[in-house]
Design a protein around this motif. Structure first.
Motif, PDB file in Angstrom:
ATOM      1  N   ARG A 167       0.833  -1.197   0.000  1.00 46.01           N
ATOM      2  CA  ARG A 167       0.000   0.000   0.000  1.00 46.01           C
ATOM      3  C   ARG A 167       0.868   1.247   0.000  1.00 46.01           C
ATOM      4  NH1 ARG A 167      -5.422  -0.670   1.380  1.00 46.01           N
ATOM      5  NH2 ARG A 167      -5.486   1.537   0.790  1.00 46.01           N
ATOM      6  N   ARG A 168       0.525   2.200  -0.873  1.00 48.08           N
ATOM      7  CA  ARG A 168       1.245   3.465  -0.875  1.00 48.08           C
ATOM      8  C   ARG A 168       0.981   4.235   0.412  1.00 48.08           C
ATOM      9  NH1 ARG A 168       0.545   5.944  -7.023  1.00 48.08           N
ATOM     10  NH2 ARG A 168       1.637   4.242  -8.113  1.00 48.08           N
ATOM     11  N   ASP A 169      -0.239   4.144   0.889  1.00 48.18           N
ATOM     12  CA  ASP A 169      -0.608   4.783   2.145  1.00 48.18           C
ATOM     13  C   ASP A 169      -0.256   3.833   3.281  1.00 48.18           C
ATOM     14  OD1 ASP A 169      -1.789   5.876   4.383  1.00 48.18           O
ATOM     15  OD2 ASP A 169      -3.649   6.438   3.375  1.00 48.18           O
TER      16      ASP A 169
END
Length: 244
Positions: free
Chosen positions: A173-175
């Motif tokens: 996940r980028r976040d």
């Protein structure tokens, strides 16, 4: 037990040498986490505020530095796990420890990959740290199981694999905050109430609604999966198939 951060030098090693070694290890951990394992030792020396010769005196090769960094990080987790066992309730200590392992994985990932992949060089320091980590993980797991907070059919290998899966989930996940949220949700499956085998709704190929009208279906624990809500929709679908 000789601490990794002390360098194992004992009383014969000067205090400033021990401090320099600790600074190199900290700087190397940050550099590897930020830029991968290809960071030159000169950059590690710059970050640590020491000369390149100081780095090579303590760590004659990149592999030796990688091993020492990973062992140091494992020992930090071991110390944290021991504190949790002493200060927190068993279930809280177990899940808190796993969340710490997953949450701090970003700064350990590249080092873990290299150490796991390279079997051509000895790592007695790392082997000892891994053993201590496994002992703490096992103690936390068994205490939480005795308290009824974790499924009784899980072993240390299961938990380690589960944690590794959560680490991959966070990395995908980028976040990062969202990834950690998913990891927390996944870890809930280790609790006794999280066993999907207790709920028959988890069936492969189960339709979410009537194939004819879309109405909600009544789940049956056995037999063929339900496709229609009743005889009317079943006959209607049959007539359509015959007409086609």
């Amino acid at each position: 037990m000789t601490s990794v951060t002390d360098g194992g030098g004992g009383g014969g090693e000067r205090a400033d040498a021990r401090r320099n070694r600790a600074k190199v290890l900290a700087a190397a951990g940050e550099a590897f986490a930020e830029h991968g394992i290809d960071v030159p030792l000169g950059e590690v020396a710059r970050r640590a505020g020491v000369g390149a010769g100081t780095v090579y005196r303590h760590f004659p090769s990149k592999q030796a530095l990688l091993e020492a960094v990973f062992a140091r990080q494992l020992d930090e987790l071991v110390a944290s796990g021991e504190r949790r066992m002493a200060r927190s309730a068993p279930t809280e200590a177990f899940f808190g420890f796993l969340l710490e392992v997953v949450g701090t994985s970003g700064r350990r990932g590249p080092v873990c990959e290299v150490v796991a992949a390279d079997g051509s060089w000895p790592h007695p320091l790392l082997t000892a740290s891994v053993l201590r980590f496994r002992q703490v993980l096992t103690a936390l797991l068994h205490a939480a199981q005795r308290a009824g907070g974790v499924r009784a059919d899980l072993g240390p290998d299961d938990v380690a694999s589960f944690a590794a899966g959560c680490v991959s989930m966070v990395g995908a996940r980028r976040d990062r905050a969202a990834g950690l949220g998913l990891a927390r949700l996944a870890l809930e499956g280790l609790r006794p109430s999280g066993s999907v085998t207790e709920h028959p709704v988890f069936r492969d190929g189960l339709a979410s609604g009537c194939a004819e009208c879309g109405a909600a279906l009544t789940v049956r624990p056995t037999g063929r999966p339900v496709r229609y809500c009743g005889a009317t929709c079943r006959q209607r679908a049959r007539r359509r198939r015959l007409a086609g």
